[in-house]
Scaffold this motif. Structure first.
Motif, mmCIF file in Angstrom:
data_model
loop_
_atom_site.group_PDB
_atom_site.id
_atom_site.type_symbol
_atom_site.label_atom_id
_atom_site.label_comp_id
_atom_site.label_asym_id
_atom_site.label_seq_id
_atom_site.Cartn_x
_atom_site.Cartn_y
_atom_site.Cartn_z
ATOM 1 N N LYS A 98 0.833 -1.211 0.000
ATOM 2 C CA LYS A 98 0.000 0.000 0.000
ATOM 3 C C LYS A 98 0.861 1.251 0.000
ATOM 4 O O LYS A 98 0.541 2.246 -0.655
ATOM 5 N N LEU A 99 1.961 1.191 0.731
ATOM 6 C CA LEU A 99 2.870 2.337 0.804
ATOM 7 C C LEU A 99 3.446 2.667 -0.567
ATOM 8 O O LEU A 99 3.432 3.821 -1.005
ATOM 9 N N LEU A 100 3.938 1.647 -1.277
ATOM 10 C CA LEU A 100 4.549 1.870 -2.593
ATOM 11 C C LEU A 100 3.528 2.315 -3.627
ATOM 12 O O LEU A 100 3.866 3.035 -4.577
ATOM 13 N N MET A 101 2.274 1.925 -3.447
ATOM 14 C CA MET A 101 1.239 2.297 -4.410
ATOM 15 C C MET A 101 0.817 3.755 -4.277
ATOM 16 O O MET A 101 -0.005 4.229 -5.069
ATOM 17 N N THR A 102 1.379 4.476 -3.307
ATOM 18 C CA THR A 102 1.134 5.922 -3.240
ATOM 19 C C THR A 102 1.959 6.673 -4.281
ATOM 20 O O THR A 102 1.749 7.869 -4.492
ATOM 21 N N ILE A 103 2.889 5.968 -4.935
ATOM 22 C CA ILE A 103 3.693 6.584 -5.999
ATOM 23 C C ILE A 103 2.889 6.586 -7.294
ATOM 24 O O ILE A 103 2.338 5.545 -7.683
ATOM 25 N N PRO A 104 2.785 7.698 -8.000
ATOM 26 C CA PRO A 104 2.072 7.729 -9.283
ATOM 27 C C PRO A 104 2.679 6.742 -10.274
ATOM 28 O O PRO A 104 3.902 6.680 -10.439
ATOM 29 N N GLY A 105 1.832 5.950 -10.922
ATOM 30 C CA GLY A 105 2.292 5.000 -11.925
ATOM 31 C C GLY A 105 2.598 3.625 -11.373
ATOM 32 O O GLY A 105 2.737 2.670 -12.139
ATOM 33 N N PRO A 124 14.476 -4.430 2.999
ATOM 34 C CA PRO A 124 15.278 -3.282 2.553
ATOM 35 C C PRO A 124 16.674 -3.250 3.157
ATOM 36 O O PRO A 124 17.589 -2.657 2.591
ATOM 37 N N GLU A 125 16.866 -3.938 4.280
ATOM 38 C CA GLU A 125 18.190 -3.981 4.901
ATOM 39 C C GLU A 125 19.171 -4.837 4.098
ATOM 40 O O GLU A 125 20.369 -4.855 4.388
ATOM 41 N N ASN A 126 18.662 -5.551 3.083
ATOM 42 C CA ASN A 126 19.555 -6.335 2.217
ATOM 43 C C ASN A 126 20.450 -5.437 1.374
ATOM 44 O O ASN A 126 21.421 -5.917 0.773
ATOM 45 N N PHE A 127 20.114 -4.147 1.310
ATOM 46 C CA PHE A 127 20.901 -3.201 0.510
ATOM 47 C C PHE A 127 21.429 -2.107 1.427
ATOM 48 O O PHE A 127 20.668 -1.501 2.184
ATOM 49 N N ALA A 128 22.725 -1.874 1.337
ATOM 50 C CA ALA A 128 23.363 -0.877 2.206
ATOM 51 C C ALA A 128 22.834 0.524 1.940
ATOM 52 O O ALA A 128 22.623 1.316 2.858
ATOM 53 N N THR A 129 22.625 0.847 0.665
ATOM 54 C CA THR A 129 22.105 2.158 0.293
ATOM 55 C C THR A 129 20.987 1.987 -0.726
ATOM 56 O O THR A 129 20.925 0.976 -1.441
ATOM 57 N N SER A 130 20.112 2.964 -0.805
ATOM 58 C CA SER A 130 19.012 2.911 -1.771
ATOM 59 C C SER A 130 19.531 2.970 -3.201
ATOM 60 O O SER A 130 18.963 2.362 -4.106
ATOM 61 N N ARG A 131 20.624 3.700 -3.403
ATOM 62 C CA ARG A 131 21.173 3.838 -4.758
ATOM 63 C C ARG A 131 21.611 2.504 -5.348
ATOM 64 O O ARG A 131 21.571 2.306 -6.565
ATOM 65 N N SER A 132 22.043 1.590 -4.492
ATOM 66 C CA SER A 132 22.554 0.309 -4.987
ATOM 67 C C SER A 132 21.455 -0.543 -5.613
ATOM 68 O O SER A 132 21.743 -1.466 -6.380
ATOM 69 N N VAL A 133 20.193 -0.243 -5.332
ATOM 70 C CA VAL A 133 19.093 -1.027 -5.898
ATOM 71 C C VAL A 133 19.025 -0.837 -7.413
ATOM 72 O O VAL A 133 18.761 -1.774 -8.159
ATOM 73 N N MET A 188 11.543 3.843 -3.970
ATOM 74 C CA MET A 188 10.758 2.770 -3.362
ATOM 75 C C MET A 188 11.528 2.109 -2.223
ATOM 76 O O MET A 188 10.958 1.794 -1.171
ATOM 77 N N HIS A 189 12.815 1.916 -2.409
ATOM 78 C CA HIS A 189 13.630 1.331 -1.342
ATOM 79 C C HIS A 189 13.699 2.261 -0.142
ATOM 80 O O HIS A 189 13.564 1.830 1.020
ATOM 81 N N SER A 190 13.875 3.552 -0.402
ATOM 82 C CA SER A 190 13.925 4.532 0.677
ATOM 83 C C SER A 190 12.610 4.574 1.445
ATOM 84 O O SER A 190 12.591 4.675 2.683
ATOM 85 N N MET A 191 11.492 4.476 0.727
ATOM 86 C CA MET A 191 10.181 4.483 1.372
ATOM 87 C C MET A 191 9.988 3.266 2.264
ATOM 88 O O MET A 191 9.422 3.359 3.353
ATOM 89 N N LEU A 192 10.465 2.108 1.797
ATOM 90 C CA LEU A 192 10.344 0.897 2.605
ATOM 91 C C LEU A 192 11.172 0.992 3.881
ATOM 92 O O LEU A 192 10.783 0.466 4.930
ATOM 93 N N LYS A 193 12.321 1.681 3.805
ATOM 94 C CA LYS A 193 13.176 1.828 4.990
ATOM 95 C C LYS A 193 12.593 2.815 5.988
ATOM 96 O O LYS A 193 12.654 2.594 7.206
ATOM 97 N N THR A 194 12.013 3.895 5.486
ATOM 98 C CA THR A 194 11.517 4.945 6.385
ATOM 99 C C THR A 194 10.047 4.766 6.761
ATOM 100 O O THR A 194 9.612 5.287 7.785
#
Length: 347
Positions: free
Chosen positions: A216-223, A239-248, A329-335
């Motif tokens: 539901k959280l990710l679906m708040t993004i348009p598209g 999301p902790e599987n990735f050290a930074t969001s950029r690495s996704v 999306m990764h940043s949103m899942l973390k925060t």
């Protein structure tokens, strides 16, 4: 990661048999074959070298089953990147299953390998659901295009329209043409049945999305719809599987390749590594964001993408927006925060 403190197993897995090589203290101590069943393999490991330090095999169709079953049996199994391993294994003078198994054990000895995170069965089930739906949607489109093409030969042009509109248009044009109707009707029935199955899988996906707060959280993004959100979460898992969001973005193959050697230094096309289906879904979401003109799609990310389109063209802009979406999306899942259309450049 390598060492000489216990036997190391190399497994070359195929659908029927698995070649096995056991090495210890830099020497091969046993090699053989067994059926490609992780339970049987676990029994064999306990028999030949019960105190195995590492059991190594490549990514492949059976890797999820092998990894989770062997791990449940108490076997120290790891799955390594096949593309990485093959660059070494292909250098073998005589390429056989047995030599590949021995090569994998040698890689483990040296530590020259890349471990792959194996997804849980629940996430693999979700990915399979999305894949099955995508396959049926593709077949449905192929059938509708086939019907249009066949009828066009007889001067019957099916008007634009999808779903029930398409079916009604085809039946209307076939009225009074019994010969062609006998040919087209089976295709039309197959098309209708497949659409029913797609609708059933859609219901399953929507049910899964309603039960997940992250979706539901990710679906708040348009598209970003249910399919993209569910697929993203199934791929990322934690999301902790990735050290930074950029690495996704790099993990999904949405960053450009770089080649540097001596005086040569340039960026090429995107790497296209990782989950191709999810990469395609993110590209579709980016396309929706850039092309739809509703109030919901207005955000700084869209403004940035449209400016990029003026300089680089639509496709490159859509790829760039897809990469940004993966990062956001990764940043949103973390925060745990919903999408903020007024936020600045997240990357």
């Amino acid at each position: 990661m390598g060492g000489n403190h216990g036997p190391i197993y190399g497994l070359d897995v195929s659908l029927k048999d698995t070649a096995v090589s056991i090495r210890e203290d830099r020497k091969r101590i046993w090699r053989g074959k067994c059926p490609s069943d992780p339970i049987i393999l676990a029994q064999m490991i306990r028999k030949h070298a019960p105190h195995a330090k590492l059991v190594v095999f490549e990514t492949g169709p059976l890797s999820t089953w092998f990894y989770h079953t062997l791990t449940a049996e108490g076997i120290p199994a790891i799955c390594i990147e096949a593309r990485h391993a093959q660059k070494v294994l292909n250098e073998t003078l005589n390429k056989t299953d047995a030599n590949d198994a021995d090569g994998l054990a040698r890689l483990a000895e040296t530590g020259f390998y890349k471990v792959v995170r194996v997804k849980s069965f629940d996430n693999m089930l979700t990915r399979t659901l999305v894949a099955a739906r995508s396959q049926l949607v593709s077949i449905s489109k192929q059938l509708s295009n086939q019907i249009r093409g066949m009828m066009k030969t007889f001067g019957l042009i099916v008007p634009k329209g999808e779903g029930r509109v398409f079916g009604a248009n085809v039946r209307g044009l076939l009225d009074g043409n019994k010969g062609l109707e006998l040919v087209i009707s089976p295709l039309l029935e197959a098309w209708r049945d497949i659409r029913k199955h797609v609708a059933n899988l859609d219901h399953q996906l929507l049910a899964a999305s309603r039960q997940s707060q992250s979706t539901k959280l990710l679906m708040t993004i348009p598209g970003v719809g249910a399919v993209t959100a569910v697929s993203y979460i199934a791929a990322i898992e934690d999301p902790e599987n990735f050290a930074t969001s950029r690495s996704v973005g790099a993990w999904l193959g949405l960053t450009t390749r770089r080649y540097q050697s001596g005086e040569i230094d340039y960026d090429g096309h995107i790497s296209r590594r990782g989950d191709g289906r999810l990469r395609g879904l993110l590209y579709e979401a980016a396309t929706v964001l850039l092309t739809r003109t509703t109030a919901r799609t207005e955000c700084r990310l869209k403004t940035w993408g449209l400016k990029l389109r003026e300089r680089l063209g639509f496709k490159r802009a859509a790829v760039a927006v897809a990469r940004k979406l993966a990062v956001i999306m990764h940043s949103m899942l973390k925060t745990g925060e919903v999408f903020n259309p007024l936020a600045g450049d997240p990357a």
